[in-house]
Scaffold this motif. Structure first.
Motif, mmCIF file in Angstrom:
data_model
loop_
_atom_site.group_PDB
_atom_site.id
_atom_site.type_symbol
_atom_site.label_atom_id
_atom_site.label_comp_id
_atom_site.label_asym_id
_atom_site.label_seq_id
_atom_site.Cartn_x
_atom_site.Cartn_y
_atom_site.Cartn_z
ATOM 1 N N UNK A 468 0.836 -1.296 0.067
ATOM 2 C CA UNK A 468 -0.257 -0.067 0.108
ATOM 3 C C UNK A 468 0.837 1.399 0.121
ATOM 4 N N UNK A 469 1.878 1.139 0.861
ATOM 5 C CA UNK A 469 2.966 2.496 0.700
ATOM 6 C C UNK A 469 3.408 2.622 -0.599
ATOM 7 N N UNK A 470 3.764 1.421 -1.236
ATOM 8 C CA UNK A 470 4.465 1.548 -2.639
ATOM 9 C C UNK A 470 3.348 2.292 -3.425
ATOM 10 N N UNK A 471 2.187 1.749 -3.517
ATOM 11 C CA UNK A 471 1.058 2.035 -4.303
ATOM 12 C C UNK A 471 1.022 3.713 -4.110
ATOM 13 N N UNK A 472 1.013 3.951 -2.896
ATOM 14 C CA UNK A 472 0.501 5.725 -2.677
ATOM 15 C C UNK A 472 1.802 6.308 -3.084
ATOM 16 N N UNK A 473 3.101 5.852 -3.011
ATOM 17 C CA UNK A 473 4.106 6.702 -3.533
ATOM 18 C C UNK A 473 3.964 6.901 -5.170
ATOM 19 N N UNK A 474 3.625 5.688 -5.745
ATOM 20 C CA UNK A 474 3.563 5.857 -7.250
ATOM 21 C C UNK A 474 2.368 6.683 -7.580
ATOM 22 N N UNK A 475 1.442 6.702 -6.929
ATOM 23 C CA UNK A 475 -0.028 7.235 -7.264
ATOM 24 C C UNK A 475 0.594 8.743 -7.346
ATOM 25 N N UNK A 476 1.119 9.171 -6.145
ATOM 26 C CA UNK A 476 1.495 10.905 -6.140
ATOM 27 C C UNK A 476 2.422 10.930 -7.444
ATOM 28 N N UNK A 477 3.404 10.156 -7.663
ATOM 29 C CA UNK A 477 4.413 10.329 -8.579
ATOM 30 C C UNK A 477 3.753 10.317 -9.797
ATOM 31 N N UNK A 478 2.900 9.634 -10.458
ATOM 32 C CA UNK A 478 2.484 9.471 -11.642
ATOM 33 C C UNK A 478 1.116 10.022 -11.916
ATOM 34 N N UNK A 479 0.439 10.414 -10.887
ATOM 35 C CA UNK A 479 -0.754 11.452 -11.104
ATOM 36 C C UNK A 479 -0.612 13.076 -11.150
ATOM 37 N N UNK A 480 0.589 13.415 -10.510
ATOM 38 C CA UNK A 480 1.047 14.652 -10.416
ATOM 39 C C UNK A 480 0.182 15.231 -9.128
ATOM 40 N N UNK A 481 -0.207 14.484 -8.248
ATOM 41 C CA UNK A 481 -0.673 14.960 -7.143
ATOM 42 C C UNK A 481 0.458 15.457 -6.018
ATOM 43 N N UNK A 482 0.248 16.388 -5.154
ATOM 44 C CA UNK A 482 1.174 16.641 -4.243
ATOM 45 C C UNK A 482 0.679 16.813 -2.921
ATOM 46 N N UNK A 483 1.671 16.946 -2.010
ATOM 47 C CA UNK A 483 1.480 17.073 -0.538
ATOM 48 C C UNK A 483 1.377 18.513 -0.127
ATOM 49 N N UNK A 484 0.490 19.124 0.280
ATOM 50 C CA UNK A 484 0.491 20.465 0.787
ATOM 51 C C UNK A 484 -0.250 20.887 1.972
ATOM 52 N N UNK A 485 0.180 21.953 2.737
ATOM 53 C CA UNK A 485 -0.312 22.322 4.153
ATOM 54 C C UNK A 485 -0.785 23.592 3.715
#
Length: 537
Positions: A468-485
């Motif tokens: 699940x952690x690998x999937x999450x990293x890949x999703x953020x990488x390949x979908x252009x999502x970003x982590x923001x505050x």
């Protein structure tokens, strides 16, 4: 009178000459008329009522006269509704019509009865057809597995014979073929022979059946029959019907050739300007076009559903692999979907299904369960399922599940990757593949040699957190999502909007000014909408 009017006025009307010399009009549904001294049978077809005299001893090929209106179809979902055009609604196909199409023409001639199978595996010694990543014994094991997939089918005998001439009509040399024929005929309980090759030529199939006296199957026809037995939805039935068209054409050519030898196949049907062969080829072409038209409507409906999912910003992850590698079991383990019922059999899944799951960050993703792959299958069969596999083309990520306990795991991996390349999967998707080694619990002391590989046991639910952690990293990488505050006003709808349109990971209450720092995973499009809606700079 044109063919359509004839079709409406009489289901299958044709005149035949009785052995006593009198003319009879026979009304029948999907039943060919077989005259004496002739064993030839054809898939049913329309034969217009004519005055052409037919010789005794000739089987008139008859296809169903009814023109199957497969030109429209709106597939309804429990969760999604689509406005239907009144003009299109008239052409909508109901379940009964698709079922009639599905059951009318079964080209393999296997029938519904149980079969006792003699398996013949040609072990090619050299050349382009030799399999270098497997062995003849392993290929035989897979052939046995295919037969055992079918209910009440059994393998009564099997043999591996070497051949240097797999392209020959009889596949084997004279000596081996004679030995094989004697062995088959000496086994009276055999009802069919399964030759474990990709596809037999129509002439080869006919010649082998005459030599052995039983039905002969290849991988194409056997897998199609497995598909037919497992088909449950309209989509699966239509795609199988499309995949059967090449077999119908092959059988038509063979039967017309038999009819020509008896003096009846090349005659023109009075008033139509067509021979029997030309007419039936045209009808098969029309049938194929109507099926493709229906599948195109299905493709548009799938496109609409994909658009709705994209609008919600749900990342889509296709789970792919060789048949029976544990794809459905993995999706059930990742999502907790109790409705999924994995089966330990080949081709248990024929339809794409979508299941929602959550990643450690509480991000919602959609896992797509897909049809499994198999080695040595013609491209026509895969192409028939293009409407289903199109969902894969629009995924954000691919998980390639491998049964690492299987002795042919390397060969299976090569086959899956070759199919993906042949399907022209976008390069971005090929680069996003997460390789998963499943069923590690079946291998004592298993250790992954490649750090990029994720070892798991979907059944025992081992290694899922890491996956699940690998999937999450890949999703953020390949979908252009970003982590923001983001700093949000708690007395406005900002926080509620973020919960709806993004993935909220944490809310840190700052103090008495009714603001909070909110950590989110958000797409660029959603962030743009957020800034515009709440006028955030």
């Amino acid at each position: 009178m044109n063919l359509n009017k004839i079709s409406i006025l009489s289901k299958h009307v044709f005149l035949c000459k009785h052995v006593l010399g009198r003319w009879y009009t026979n009304f029948a549904r999907c039943k060919p008329i077989i005259f004496c001294q002739c064993s030839s049978k054809l898939v049913a077809s329309i034969l217009p009522c004519t005055r052409q005299r037919v010789k005794t001893g000739v089987s008139v090929p008859v296809l169903p006269a009814r023109t199957l209106s497969l030109t429209a179809c709106m597939f309804k979902s429990k969760n999604h509704s689509t406005e239907i055009n009144p003009e299109e609604e008239e052409d909508e196909i109901d379940e009964a019509e698709i079922e009639e199409l599905f059951q009318q023409q079964i080209p393999t001639g296997i029938g519904k009865e149980d079969h006792r199978i003699f398996i013949v595996h040609p072990d090619v010694k050299w050349g382009s057809r030799k399999q270098y990543l497997t062995t003849a014994a392993l290929q035989m094991d897979e052939a046995v597995g295919l037969v055992n997939t079918l209910h009440k089918w059994s393998v009564v005998e099997k043999i591996i014979l070497s051949t240097k001439t797999p392209e020959n009509k009889r596949i084997f040399g004279k000596g081996n073929f004679q030995t094989l024929t004697e062995k088959i005929r000496a086994t009276p309980e055999v009802t069919a022979v399964f030759v474990n090759v990709e596809r037999l030529l129509p002439s080869s199939e006919k010649d082998l059946q005459e030599a052995w006296g039983v039905k002969v199957l290849d991988r194409y026809s056997l897998v199609l029959h497995i598909f037919r037995c497992n088909a449950r939805t309209k989509e699966a039935k239509l795609q199988i019907s499309l995949a059967e068209i090449p077999l119908l054409r092959s059988r038509l050519r063979n039967e017309i050739a038999n009819l020509d030898q008896q003096g009846g196949g090349s005659r023109y049907i009075m008033g139509s300007g067509e021979t029997l062969y030309e007419m039936q080829q045209r009808l098969l072409k029309e049938r194929e076009l109507k099926i493709r038209s229906t599948l195109e409507r299905l493709r548009k409906k799938r496109h609409l559903l994909r658009s709705l999912r994209k609008h919600k910003d749900f990342p889509t992850i296709s789970v792919m692999g060789y048949t029976n590698c544990g794809k459905t079991t993995l999706i059930k383990a990742l999502t907790g979907d109790a409705g999924l019922q994995p089966k330990d059999q080949l081709f248990a899944t024929l339809d794409v299904t979508v299941h929602a799951g959550q990643l450690p960050s509480h991000m919602t993703v959609l896992f797509v369960d897909t049809i499994g792959f198999l080695s040595q299958l013609p491209h026509q069969l895969i192409d028939s399922f293009s409407a289903t596999l199109e969902d894969v083309m629009h995924s954000d990520l691919i998980i390639h599940v491998r049964d690492i306990s299987h002795p042919e795991t390397v060969n299976q991996k090569v086959n899956v990757l070759n199919v993906l390349k042949n399907l022209q999967i976008p390069e971005r998707l090929l680069n996003s593949i997460i390789e998963v080694h499943n069923k590690i619990d079946l291998i004592e002391g298993y250790e992954a040699s490649d750090p990029e590989v994720t070892p798991i046991s979907a059944l025992k639910q081992h290694g899922l957190d890491v996956l699940k952690e690998k999937i999450e990293e890949a999703v953020v990488k390949y979908t252009g999502k970003q982590t923001m505050t983001l700093k949000v006003q708690l007395n406005t709808p900002q926080l509620a909007w973020l919960y709806k349109e993004a993935t909220v990971q944490a809310v840190d209450d700052v103090g008495d000014d009714c603001t909070a720092n909110v950590k989110v995973i958000i797409s660029q499009a959603a962030y743009g909408r957020y800034r515009k809606r709440f006028q955030v700079t």
